[in-house]
Design an enzyme around this catalytic site. Structure first.
Site, mmCIF file in Angstrom:
data_model
loop_
_atom_site.group_PDB
_atom_site.id
_atom_site.type_symbol
_atom_site.label_atom_id
_atom_site.label_comp_id
_atom_site.label_asym_id
_atom_site.label_seq_id
_atom_site.Cartn_x
_atom_site.Cartn_y
_atom_site.Cartn_z
ATOM 1 N N ARG A 102 115.568 35.967 -57.024
ATOM 2 C CA ARG A 102 115.630 37.394 -57.306
ATOM 3 C C ARG A 102 116.948 37.761 -57.973
ATOM 4 O O ARG A 102 117.280 38.946 -58.082
ATOM 5 C CB ARG A 102 115.538 38.147 -55.986
ATOM 6 N N LYS B 79 102.319 40.939 -57.819
ATOM 7 C CA LYS B 79 102.595 39.497 -57.728
ATOM 8 C C LYS B 79 101.914 38.871 -56.504
ATOM 9 O O LYS B 79 101.327 37.810 -56.604
ATOM 10 C CB LYS B 79 104.104 39.224 -57.608
ATOM 11 N N ARG C 57 114.851 49.852 -53.851
ATOM 12 C CA ARG C 57 114.435 48.495 -54.229
ATOM 13 C C ARG C 57 114.321 48.365 -55.744
ATOM 14 O O ARG C 57 114.630 47.320 -56.303
ATOM 15 C CB ARG C 57 113.102 48.148 -53.542
HETATM 16 P P1 AMP Z 1 109.351 41.726 -50.823
HETATM 17 O O1 AMP Z 1 108.399 41.493 -49.697
HETATM 18 O O2 AMP Z 1 109.370 40.587 -51.791
HETATM 19 O O3 AMP Z 1 109.178 43.050 -51.495
HETATM 20 O O4 AMP Z 1 110.809 41.749 -50.147
HETATM 21 C C1 AMP Z 1 111.176 42.728 -49.208
HETATM 22 C C2 AMP Z 1 112.682 42.700 -48.997
HETATM 23 O O5 AMP Z 1 113.080 41.404 -48.494
HETATM 24 C C3 AMP Z 1 113.514 42.901 -50.258
HETATM 25 O O6 AMP Z 1 113.675 44.283 -50.575
HETATM 26 C C4 AMP Z 1 114.824 42.212 -49.864
HETATM 27 O O7 AMP Z 1 115.594 43.038 -49.010
HETATM 28 C C5 AMP Z 1 114.346 41.032 -49.042
HETATM 29 N N1 AMP Z 1 114.116 39.838 -49.896
HETATM 30 C C6 AMP Z 1 112.934 39.248 -50.210
HETATM 31 N N2 AMP Z 1 113.109 38.184 -51.013
HETATM 32 C C7 AMP Z 1 114.453 38.097 -51.211
HETATM 33 C C8 AMP Z 1 115.285 37.242 -51.967
HETATM 34 N N3 AMP Z 1 114.768 36.243 -52.721
HETATM 35 N N4 AMP Z 1 116.618 37.460 -51.941
HETATM 36 C C9 AMP Z 1 117.153 38.440 -51.203
HETATM 37 N N5 AMP Z 1 116.444 39.308 -50.498
HETATM 38 C C10 AMP Z 1 115.101 39.148 -50.482
#
Ligand code: AMP
Length: 222
Positions: A90, A15, A177
């Site tokens: 999410r 993404k 995750r």
């Molecule tokens: P990402 O960089 O999108 O993979 O996000 C890394 C981590 O940030 C995730 O595993 C969550 O712990 C937190 N995170 C990111 N976006 C969200 C969201 N929309 N809601 C809650 N936690 C988030």
């Protein structure tokens, strides 16, 4: 053409790479809650301290924290022509919160102006993608050591900065995750489908093939 895009898909589905390309092409901001939260951690903010404890466990950061982050970001002037959301919402709960925020801002509507794009990819490909992911801390370019390596190992092609690996891109946290994704985020597929705003994209292809298909979806949309 729609003005707001939600990129939906499991961690490592590509993404982020495609969002950056689309943001450049349409000159609209790429809003990535993961990066916004990591920036807060780096800056040592109160919000960052709370976020870190959840991110390290591969869990979702609580709704009120993420809603504040996203609302602050959507209020900025560069969102007036549209924006791409990557990693938000999410959960169905977050999608409901987004609807409320969009209604309050009154620039775009979730139902009429938004396209959700689901990055479809088998789970077994994903762990390998995550553990081989590296990114540039300066310009944000994302690499994969196997499928999209930098020209000089460990250094950014664009700005020559040493690449870093995200702390949560290790095998153990990656698995947590995925569990969180299946439980919390996967139900959004049906949610957006029922709303009539979902399109699917085969994300088990090369970066350039995905990009061509993504453009077809977006520019064909009335
Ligand atoms: P990402 O960089 O999108 O993979 O996000 C890394 C981590 O940030 C995730 O595993 C969550 O712990 C937190 N995170 C990111 N976006 C969200 C969201 N929309 N809601 C809650 N936690 C988030």
């Amino acid at each position: 053409m729609k003005k707001v895009f939600i990129f939906l898909g499991p961690p490592g589905s590509g993404k982020g790479t495609q969002t950056s390309r689309l943001a450049d092409k349409l000159s609209i901001p790429h809003i990535d809650t993961g990066s916004l939260l990591r920036k807060n951690i780096q800056d040592g903010t109160e919000l960052g301290v709370i976020a870190k404890s959840f991110i390290d466990k591969g869990q979702l950061v609580p709704l009120n924290v993420v809603s504040d982050v996203i609302k602050d970001r959507l209020l900025k002037d560069d969102c007036l022509n549209g924006y791409i959301l990557d990693g938000f919402p999410r959960s169905v709960e977050q999608a409901e919160a987004l609807k409320v925020i969009m209604d309050e801002l009154n620039t775009f509507s979730l139902k009429d102006d938004t396209l959700a794009i689901y990055f479809d990819i088998p789970t077994d490909v994903l762990v390998q993608r995550l553990v081989n992911r590296r990114s540039c801390p300066k310009c944000g370019t994302i690499y994969n050591l196997i499928s999209n390596p930098p020209k000089i190992m460990d250094y950014c092609d664009i700005c020559d900065t040493k690449l870093t690996q995200r702390k949560d891109d290790n095998e153990e946290t990656a698995r947590l995750r995925f569990e969180t994704y299946e439980k919390e985020t996967a139900p959004l597929y049906d949610y957006f489908k029922q709303m009539g705003i979902l399109k699917e994209l085969d994300a088990n292809k090369s970066i350039s093939e995905i990009w061509e298909n993504l453009k077809n979806i977006i520019f064909d949309e009335k």
